[in-house]
Design a protein around this motif. Sequence first.
Motif, PDB file in Angstrom:
ATOM      1  N   LYS A 179      23.394  30.048   2.375  1.00  0.00           N
ATOM      2  CA  LYS A 179      22.264  30.483   3.199  1.00  0.00           C
ATOM      3  C   LYS A 179      20.952  30.373   2.424  1.00  0.00           C
ATOM      4  O   LYS A 179      20.856  30.771   1.270  1.00  0.00           O
ATOM      5  CB  LYS A 179      22.455  31.918   3.690  1.00  0.00           C
ATOM      6  N   ARG A 180      19.966  29.859   3.108  1.00  0.00           N
ATOM      7  CA  ARG A 180      18.685  29.544   2.496  1.00  0.00           C
ATOM      8  C   ARG A 180      17.992  30.749   1.862  1.00  0.00           C
ATOM      9  O   ARG A 180      17.393  30.643   0.797  1.00  0.00           O
ATOM     10  CB  ARG A 180      17.787  28.917   3.551  1.00  0.00           C
ATOM     11  N   PHE A 181      18.016  31.884   2.507  1.00  0.00           N
ATOM     12  CA  PHE A 181      17.263  33.029   2.013  1.00  0.00           C
ATOM     13  C   PHE A 181      18.122  34.053   1.271  1.00  0.00           C
ATOM     14  O   PHE A 181      17.674  35.158   1.001  1.00  0.00           O
ATOM     15  CB  PHE A 181      16.485  33.686   3.157  1.00  0.00           C
ATOM     16  N   GLY A 182      19.343  33.666   0.918  1.00  0.00           N
ATOM     17  CA  GLY A 182      20.177  34.545   0.103  1.00  0.00           C
ATOM     18  C   GLY A 182      19.657  34.585  -1.322  1.00  0.00           C
ATOM     19  O   GLY A 182      19.035  33.634  -1.805  1.00  0.00           O
ATOM     20  N   ASP A 183      19.867  35.694  -1.998  1.00  0.00           N
ATOM     21  CA  ASP A 183      19.462  35.802  -3.396  1.00  0.00           C
ATOM     22  C   ASP A 183      20.297  34.870  -4.260  1.00  0.00           C
ATOM     23  O   ASP A 183      21.450  34.568  -3.939  1.00  0.00           O
ATOM     24  CB  ASP A 183      19.606  37.245  -3.887  1.00  0.00           C
ATOM     25  N   ARG A 184      19.716  34.427  -5.355  1.00  0.00           N
ATOM     26  CA  ARG A 184      20.407  33.540  -6.303  1.00  0.00           C
ATOM     27  C   ARG A 184      21.034  34.399  -7.385  1.00  0.00           C
ATOM     28  O   ARG A 184      20.349  35.194  -8.017  1.00  0.00           O
ATOM     29  CB  ARG A 184      19.436  32.576  -6.964  1.00  0.00           C
ATOM     30  N   PHE A 185      22.325  34.219  -7.625  1.00  0.00           N
ATOM     31  CA  PHE A 185      22.999  34.974  -8.682  1.00  0.00           C
ATOM     32  C   PHE A 185      23.332  34.024  -9.821  1.00  0.00           C
ATOM     33  O   PHE A 185      24.065  33.053  -9.633  1.00  0.00           O
ATOM     34  CB  PHE A 185      24.278  35.640  -8.177  1.00  0.00           C
ATOM     35  N   VAL A 186      22.776  34.312 -10.992  1.00  0.00           N
ATOM     36  CA  VAL A 186      23.068  33.540 -12.197  1.00  0.00           C
ATOM     37  C   VAL A 186      23.744  34.498 -13.168  1.00  0.00           C
ATOM     38  O   VAL A 186      23.176  35.537 -13.511  1.00  0.00           O
ATOM     39  CB  VAL A 186      21.785  32.949 -12.822  1.00  0.00           C
ATOM     40  N   LEU A 187      24.947  34.160 -13.597  1.00  0.00           N
ATOM     41  CA  LEU A 187      25.683  35.006 -14.538  1.00  0.00           C
ATOM     42  C   LEU A 187      25.174  34.732 -15.947  1.00  0.00           C
ATOM     43  O   LEU A 187      25.439  33.667 -16.507  1.00  0.00           O
ATOM     44  CB  LEU A 187      27.188  34.713 -14.433  1.00  0.00           C
ATOM     45  N   GLY A 188      24.416  35.683 -16.495  1.00  0.00           N
ATOM     46  CA  GLY A 188      23.843  35.517 -17.829  1.00  0.00           C
ATOM     47  C   GLY A 188      24.906  35.361 -18.897  1.00  0.00           C
ATOM     48  O   GLY A 188      24.740  34.608 -19.849  1.00  0.00           O
ATOM     49  N   ALA A 189      25.989  36.058 -18.744  1.00  0.00           N
ATOM     50  CA  ALA A 189      27.099  36.008 -19.700  1.00  0.00           C
ATOM     51  C   ALA A 189      28.240  35.225 -19.064  1.00  0.00           C
ATOM     52  O   ALA A 189      29.109  35.796 -18.414  1.00  0.00           O
ATOM     53  CB  ALA A 189      27.535  37.418 -20.054  1.00  0.00           C
ATOM     54  N   GLY A 190      28.221  33.911 -19.243  1.00  0.00           N
ATOM     55  CA  GLY A 190      29.191  33.036 -18.584  1.00  0.00           C
ATOM     56  C   GLY A 190      30.639  33.347 -18.897  1.00  0.00           C
ATOM     57  O   GLY A 190      31.528  33.063 -18.097  1.00  0.00           O
ATOM     58  N   HIS A 191      30.905  33.958 -20.061  1.00  0.00           N
ATOM     59  CA  HIS A 191      32.281  34.317 -20.396  1.00  0.00           C
ATOM     60  C   HIS A 191      32.780  35.509 -19.589  1.00  0.00           C
ATOM     61  O   HIS A 191      33.973  35.822 -19.622  1.00  0.00           O
ATOM     62  CB  HIS A 191      32.416  34.616 -21.891  1.00  0.00           C
ATOM     63  N   ALA A 192      31.896  36.161 -18.860  1.00  0.00           N
ATOM     64  CA  ALA A 192      32.304  37.278 -18.007  1.00  0.00           C
ATOM     65  C   ALA A 192      32.715  36.775 -16.622  1.00  0.00           C
ATOM     66  O   ALA A 192      32.784  37.550 -15.678  1.00  0.00           O
ATOM     67  CB  ALA A 192      31.177  38.303 -17.901  1.00  0.00           C
ATOM     68  N   ILE A 193      33.042  35.506 -16.511  1.00  0.00           N
ATOM     69  CA  ILE A 193      33.421  34.911 -15.232  1.00  0.00           C
ATOM     70  C   ILE A 193      34.644  35.584 -14.602  1.00  0.00           C
ATOM     71  O   ILE A 193      34.731  35.619 -13.377  1.00  0.00           O
ATOM     72  CB  ILE A 193      33.602  33.377 -15.356  1.00  0.00           C
TER      73      ILE A 193
END
Length: 176
Positions: free
Chosen positions: A71-85
Amino acid sequence: MVTTQIAQSYEELSLDFKYWEKTKDLVDQLIDLMLNYRQSGHPGGSRSKVYLFLTTLLSGVMRWDIRHPEKRFGDRFVLGAGHAIPLIYCSLAVFNEALRIKYQQTGDPVYLVPNAEKRALTWEDLMHFRHRGGLSGHAEMEGKTLFLKFNTGPSGHGSPAAAGVALALNELGRRG
């Protein structure tokens, strides 16, 4: 006035805290089961972020739709700690299982994830963590993890990416 709004919001949300706690327990257990089954990964980073992540998702401070992450207006989630996947995988699995159960109970298509076999991460997918063709050990935006908006690696790796995404979106907002 803001303090009053925060207090009112907290009071309303607190009625659901017991459910959030159960959700946290499910996510924690899935993290342990997934990593133990694979005998790979480190649970500390993921488990330390469960409360913060679920609060972000369930409190309404983040606009997101598990059924439609594009969805266009959804917030963007970037995982700062990629190992916490593992935190992301297990949380998505819990939410998608809840949708699956609710659809089975009601037959209401609102609970369906479009193209679910390719887009809905389930507990069955957790069995393929760090297996060829399965779930990666790092955050990757693809297929069943479109909730993520950037690929990231070790702890902190995603912070510059998140800042860049925020800056770009801010600039777009100024020009549009």
